[in-house]
Write a protein that holds these residues in place. Structure first.
Motif, mmCIF file in Angstrom:
data_model
loop_
_atom_site.group_PDB
_atom_site.id
_atom_site.type_symbol
_atom_site.label_atom_id
_atom_site.label_comp_id
_atom_site.label_asym_id
_atom_site.label_seq_id
_atom_site.Cartn_x
_atom_site.Cartn_y
_atom_site.Cartn_z
ATOM 1 N N ALA A 83 0.858 -1.191 0.000
ATOM 2 C CA ALA A 83 0.000 0.000 0.000
ATOM 3 C C ALA A 83 0.894 1.241 0.000
ATOM 4 C CB ALA A 83 -0.884 -0.001 1.232
ATOM 5 N N VAL A 84 0.697 2.122 -0.969
ATOM 6 C CA VAL A 84 1.429 3.398 -0.990
ATOM 7 C C VAL A 84 0.431 4.521 -1.258
ATOM 8 C CG1 VAL A 84 3.628 2.421 -1.811
ATOM 9 C CG2 VAL A 84 1.949 3.241 -3.490
ATOM 10 N N GLY A 85 0.813 5.715 -0.885
ATOM 11 C CA GLY A 85 -0.004 6.888 -1.236
ATOM 12 C C GLY A 85 0.476 7.370 -2.591
ATOM 13 N N ILE A 86 -0.376 7.220 -3.587
ATOM 14 C CA ILE A 86 0.052 7.565 -4.952
ATOM 15 C C ILE A 86 0.275 9.080 -5.077
ATOM 16 C CG2 ILE A 86 -0.754 7.713 -7.365
ATOM 17 C CD1 ILE A 86 0.216 4.956 -6.805
ATOM 18 N N VAL A 87 1.410 9.464 -5.622
ATOM 19 C CA VAL A 87 1.704 10.867 -5.907
ATOM 20 C C VAL A 87 0.943 11.198 -7.201
ATOM 21 C CG1 VAL A 87 3.546 12.500 -6.503
ATOM 22 C CG2 VAL A 87 3.993 10.666 -4.836
ATOM 23 N N PRO A 88 0.105 12.241 -7.197
ATOM 24 C CA PRO A 88 -0.754 12.464 -8.371
ATOM 25 C C PRO A 88 -0.010 13.028 -9.584
ATOM 26 C CG PRO A 88 -1.171 14.154 -6.742
ATOM 27 C CD PRO A 88 -0.180 13.210 -6.121
ATOM 28 N N LEU A 89 0.941 12.244 -10.060
ATOM 29 C CA LEU A 89 1.710 12.635 -11.239
ATOM 30 C C LEU A 89 1.769 11.473 -12.207
ATOM 31 C CD1 LEU A 89 4.949 14.327 -9.811
ATOM 32 C CD2 LEU A 89 3.041 15.466 -11.005
ATOM 33 N N SER A 144 7.922 17.592 -2.983
ATOM 34 C CA SER A 144 8.965 18.564 -2.629
ATOM 35 C C SER A 144 10.047 18.575 -3.714
ATOM 36 C CB SER A 144 9.594 18.173 -1.292
ATOM 37 O OG SER A 144 10.327 16.965 -1.460
ATOM 38 N N ASP A 145 10.907 19.595 -3.664
ATOM 39 C CA ASP A 145 12.033 19.670 -4.611
ATOM 40 C C ASP A 145 12.865 18.402 -4.583
ATOM 41 O OD1 ASP A 145 11.552 22.106 -5.679
ATOM 42 O OD2 ASP A 145 12.932 23.217 -4.364
ATOM 43 N N GLU A 146 13.117 17.945 -3.381
ATOM 44 C CA GLU A 146 13.951 16.742 -3.209
ATOM 45 C C GLU A 146 13.279 15.517 -3.841
ATOM 46 O OE1 GLU A 146 15.191 15.207 0.824
ATOM 47 O OE2 GLU A 146 16.266 17.123 0.630
ATOM 48 N N GLU A 147 11.950 15.423 -3.624
ATOM 49 C CA GLU A 147 11.213 14.299 -4.209
ATOM 50 C C GLU A 147 11.190 14.391 -5.736
ATOM 51 O OE1 GLU A 147 7.904 12.899 -0.928
ATOM 52 O OE2 GLU A 147 7.513 14.731 -2.053
ATOM 53 N N VAL A 148 11.043 15.610 -6.256
ATOM 54 C CA VAL A 148 11.022 15.795 -7.717
ATOM 55 C C VAL A 148 12.332 15.287 -8.305
ATOM 56 C CG1 VAL A 148 11.114 17.533 -9.561
ATOM 57 C CG2 VAL A 148 9.376 17.699 -7.770
ATOM 58 N N LYS A 149 13.435 15.640 -7.648
ATOM 59 C CA LYS A 149 14.754 15.199 -8.102
ATOM 60 C C LYS A 149 14.817 13.669 -8.078
ATOM 61 C CE LYS A 149 19.608 16.239 -7.104
ATOM 62 N NZ LYS A 149 20.144 15.189 -6.243
ATOM 63 N N GLU A 150 14.332 13.112 -6.980
ATOM 64 C CA GLU A 150 14.371 11.660 -6.813
ATOM 65 C C GLU A 150 13.484 10.951 -7.859
ATOM 66 O OE1 GLU A 150 13.611 10.603 -2.713
ATOM 67 O OE2 GLU A 150 13.405 8.498 -3.262
ATOM 68 N N ILE A 151 12.305 11.534 -8.109
ATOM 69 C CA ILE A 151 11.372 10.929 -9.068
ATOM 70 C C ILE A 151 11.975 10.945 -10.477
ATOM 71 C CG2 ILE A 151 9.123 11.238 -10.195
ATOM 72 C CD1 ILE A 151 8.101 12.333 -7.419
ATOM 73 N N PHE A 176 7.217 5.907 -22.208
ATOM 74 C CA PHE A 176 6.398 5.198 -21.217
ATOM 75 C C PHE A 176 6.011 6.145 -20.088
ATOM 76 C CE2 PHE A 176 9.462 4.689 -17.720
ATOM 77 C CZ PHE A 176 10.665 4.899 -18.378
ATOM 78 N N LYS A 177 5.051 5.687 -19.309
ATOM 79 C CA LYS A 177 4.578 6.452 -18.151
ATOM 80 C C LYS A 177 4.736 5.601 -16.901
ATOM 81 C CE LYS A 177 0.606 5.964 -16.697
ATOM 82 N NZ LYS A 177 -0.126 5.321 -15.576
ATOM 83 N N ILE A 178 5.245 6.209 -15.843
ATOM 84 C CA ILE A 178 5.219 5.513 -14.548
ATOM 85 C C ILE A 178 4.481 6.374 -13.529
ATOM 86 C CG2 ILE A 178 7.302 4.102 -14.802
ATOM 87 C CD1 ILE A 178 8.769 6.213 -13.041
ATOM 88 N N GLU A 179 4.097 5.722 -12.456
ATOM 89 C CA GLU A 179 3.565 6.445 -11.303
ATOM 90 C C GLU A 179 4.393 6.036 -10.100
ATOM 91 O OE1 GLU A 179 -0.701 6.266 -10.978
ATOM 92 O OE2 GLU A 179 -0.909 6.369 -13.153
ATOM 93 N N VAL A 180 4.452 6.915 -9.118
ATOM 94 C CA VAL A 180 5.175 6.594 -7.885
ATOM 95 C C VAL A 180 4.263 6.844 -6.696
ATOM 96 C CG1 VAL A 180 7.460 7.139 -8.848
ATOM 97 C CG2 VAL A 180 6.166 8.916 -7.650
ATOM 98 N N GLY A 181 4.615 6.197 -5.599
ATOM 99 C CA GLY A 181 3.855 6.407 -4.370
ATOM 100 C C GLY A 181 4.811 6.598 -3.208
ATOM 101 N N GLN A 185 6.884 4.926 5.357
ATOM 102 C CA GLN A 185 8.012 5.723 5.876
ATOM 103 C C GLN A 185 8.244 6.986 5.046
ATOM 104 O OE1 GLN A 185 8.395 2.178 5.432
ATOM 105 N NE2 GLN A 185 7.733 2.127 7.571
ATOM 106 N N GLY A 186 7.413 7.183 4.021
ATOM 107 C CA GLY A 186 7.562 8.375 3.181
ATOM 108 C C GLY A 186 8.554 8.193 2.042
ATOM 109 N N ASN A 187 9.037 6.963 1.856
ATOM 110 C CA ASN A 187 9.968 6.723 0.750
ATOM 111 C C ASN A 187 9.221 6.654 -0.579
ATOM 112 O OD1 ASN A 187 12.236 6.308 2.503
ATOM 113 N ND2 ASN A 187 11.342 4.310 2.996
ATOM 114 N N ILE A 188 9.847 7.207 -1.621
ATOM 115 C CA ILE A 188 9.266 7.148 -2.964
ATOM 116 C C ILE A 188 9.490 5.751 -3.545
ATOM 117 C CG2 ILE A 188 9.567 7.997 -5.346
ATOM 118 C CD1 ILE A 188 8.145 10.051 -3.655
ATOM 119 N N LEU A 189 8.393 5.165 -4.048
ATOM 120 C CA LEU A 189 8.454 3.798 -4.565
ATOM 121 C C LEU A 189 7.758 3.750 -5.927
ATOM 122 C CD1 LEU A 189 9.535 1.242 -3.172
ATOM 123 C CD2 LEU A 189 7.195 0.757 -2.425
ATOM 124 N N LEU A 190 8.377 3.055 -6.877
ATOM 125 C CA LEU A 190 7.746 2.828 -8.182
ATOM 126 C C LEU A 190 6.435 2.078 -7.963
ATOM 127 C CD1 LEU A 190 7.977 2.790 -11.313
ATOM 128 C CD2 LEU A 190 9.337 0.689 -11.065
#
Ligand code: UDP
Length: 236
Positions: A83-89, A144-151, A176-181, A185-190
């Motif tokens: 279960a992840v919280g999908i980032v709406p991107l 956040s800026d940091e998350e954008v960089k990571e994504i 291709f398109k991906i989504e992340v969540g 712990q707040g970590n970005i996951l594919l």
């Protein structure tokens, strides 16, 4: 693992709770949509193709050190996921011009880009998933800026692995398109899926479309084409 109540029905997948709060149950549906749901059809067999293709790809990516929400395939049409919280991107990576890039910028489909690019679309059906940039992402408090960089880094890393993977079965990865969540712990996951619904895949020799453009553009039957992609991946 017990299957619980349905919590979300998307365009091609339905999500269920399980008896473990950190695990969700996904069912891939026999549904095809395009043009933000305006074109919609039942396509028997599509659910099992995309479940098998996505499972295979997430397993290979995990072997290459790219973790995703994927836990395991539990049937031909079902998976367990974290279960992840999908980032709406909608995070799009392009290696070659095609689709909306070609239309918007008048670049012929199939032209190789000098380097892969990452684009962001705001995932909002009511707004028709508008194209946005890094600053919109920040202003709208999507990440956040940091998350954008990571994504972006993750998207490009996934691109490198997918390019290799598809090349090994004679397929050119156009885009291709991906989504992340975010996990607990707040970590970005594919997250989401990686399938011919979400990738443009062209046969390396013939440039034949091996993806959802078959459906979007009424080029023929989608199932044999998805089956071809699955069969090629199953040779790996
Ligand atoms: N894509 C997707 N879901 C969307 C929009 C795009 O999976 O809602 C994928 C699409 O399959 C392609 C890539 O993202 O591989 C780029 O799509 P594009 O922006 O060219 O849009 P399209 O031409 O599909 O409208």
């Amino acid at each position: 693992m017990e299957k619980g109540n349905s919590i979300y029905q998307g365009k091609a997948k339905e999500l269920y709770l399980t008896d473990q709060p950190e695990v969700l149950w996904v069912e891939y549906l026999d549904q095809a949509t395009a043009l933000n749901g305006v074109k919609k059809d039942k396509v028997v067999g599509k659910g099992q193709m995309n479940n098998q293709i996505t499972s295979k790809i997430f397993e290979i990516l995990a072997d290459q050190g790219i973790e995703s929400h994927f836990i395991e395939k539990i049937s031909n049409t079902e998976q367990l996921i974290k279960a992840v919280g999908i980032v709406p991107l909608e995070v799009v990576v392009r290696n070659f011009a095609a689709g909306s890039f070609s239309k918007r910028l008048n670049v012929e489909e199939g032209v190789k880009l000098p380097f892969p690019i990452v684009e962001f679309y705001y995932k909002d059906d009511a707004l028709d998933d508008p194209f946005i940039n890094d600053m919109h992402v920040k202003v709208l408090d999507i990440a956040s800026d940091e998350e954008v960089k990571e994504i972006k880094e993750l998207a490009l890393k996934v691109n490198e692995e997918l390019k290799k993977l598809f090349a090994s079965v004679n397929i050119k990865l156009i885009d291709f398109k991906i989504e992340v969540g975010r996990d607990a712990q707040g970590n970005i996951l594919l997250a989401d899926e990686i399938s011919p619904d979400t990738c443009r895949l062209w046969d390396m020799d013939t440039n034949d479309h091996l993806d959802k453009d078959i459906y979007r553009r009424d080029l023929g039957d989608l199932i044999p084409v998805y089956e071809e992609v699955l069969n090629r991946l199953n040779t790996l």
